[in-house]
Design an enzyme around this catalytic site. Sequence first.
Site, PDB file in Angstrom:
ATOM      1  N   LYS A 112       0.839  -1.191   0.000  1.00 17.79           N
ATOM      2  CA  LYS A 112       0.000   0.000   0.000  1.00 17.79           C
ATOM      3  C   LYS A 112       0.876   1.244   0.000  1.00 17.79           C
ATOM      4  CE  LYS A 112      -3.869   2.089   2.549  1.00 17.79           C
ATOM      5  NZ  LYS A 112      -4.859   1.889   3.631  1.00 17.79           N
TER       6      LYS A 112
ATOM      7  N   SER B 189     -10.768  -0.012   5.934  1.00 20.37           N
ATOM      8  CA  SER B 189      -9.996   0.213   4.706  1.00 20.37           C
ATOM      9  C   SER B 189      -9.289  -1.014   4.159  1.00 20.37           C
ATOM     10  CB  SER B 189      -8.971   1.330   4.933  1.00 20.37           C
ATOM     11  OG  SER B 189      -9.624   2.567   5.061  1.00 20.37           O
TER      12      SER B 189
ATOM     13  N   SER C 266      -9.475   2.442   1.935  1.00 21.96           N
ATOM     14  CA  SER C 266      -8.461   3.166   1.178  1.00 21.96           C
ATOM     15  C   SER C 266      -7.421   2.269   0.503  1.00 21.96           C
ATOM     16  CB  SER C 266      -7.718   4.146   2.109  1.00 21.96           C
ATOM     17  OG  SER C 266      -7.061   3.451   3.153  1.00 21.96           O
TER      18      SER C 266
END
Length: 392
Positions: free
Chosen positions: A78, A159, A135
């Site tokens: 990420k 997320s 996210s």
Amino acid sequence: MGNTPPRTAVETADRVTRAVASAVETVRAALTDAHRIRHLRAFVELWPGSALDRAAEVDARVADGARLPLAGVPLAVKAAEGTASHQARRLIAAGAVPIGATSVPAPGTRWKTWGHTDGGPTLNPWRADRVPGGSSAGSAVAVATGVVPLATASDGAGSTRIPAAWCGVLGYKPTTGLLPARDRAGLTVGGPIARTVSDLELYRSTVLGGASAAAPAHVRVAWSPTLGFNRPDPEVVAVAERALRRWARTCGVTLSEPRLALTDPAESWLSRREQNSPGSQTDVGVDNLSALAELFAAADLLATPATPNPPHPHSGPGEVMSVGFTWLFNLTGHPALSLPAGLTPDGLPVGLHLVARHHEDALLLAAARSAEQALPSLPENPLGGGVRASER
């Protein structure tokens, strides 16, 4: 694109360890596949040079007799965490090879269920007009399309679990405290996105040090379609409940439907984030904590839909809070995961959300493994496929 499923992290590491395949050729294939799905904009950066160099190092270590649990496994990280996070460092030390950084939302948006790249927003591999969730948007897309079997994510309100649900893969939020918090408020917990429970368990043993466990002979699951405050889409509820009942019939799970009447944690969550301080669990509300304690005294797991809504258009979710089923458990710290439950009538993935008692992560994953075996696999996603270049 063929029908061969992409290899799991467990299978990949085994092949590299036994010299059936090299880490270099495995990583090269992943980089090729990352270019294959560039129309979905899952990655903000690819690192071919450093990835192939690291893969060569893995091959050399394996040849020297090193036992690496994640030998040669391509890893997406990420972008908000990169390779410096605790979880990424542990995975890399175990032989995983980071190939690139995955998309996250740009700053300034009111909702975080999409990913931003210089080329445009990240697309859901099931429907280009829908978001992938966030996210950890790009991480979910990279796993769902078979580019990598494992990606790092983080979960402050859902997320990890929400993009996993909307891309048809698995997302796991460990018990709060097992990993260093990603924010001063103590809400954001690292975790993996993967295609199989075996890979979640490999992550857990590598990063958290926990051993796998067998599911109890009789798992008790409490089903709540609303938690008492959500107004979920009926199609989403129907898919999640159908999957839960199939698992129960197939594996002897005992289902109950308590009248759970929790209150919306929005004010508590927003207050803790604004104060940027951990606060205490009582911030969630004494009634909520009491109701959850009573539920977990009578059940091993709580099951809900992962989200109240299906993947929404890129214009936004409207008035629906996509975190409605997830963010309470960032406040309480319970371990939770989303696993694929099926598709809505118009072909959008739905997640089944399972929550366990604190520190019963092993039971949570064992139960998810049982559910995974009982539920049919999702078909290949139409925009990204799921077959590695090396297997076509």
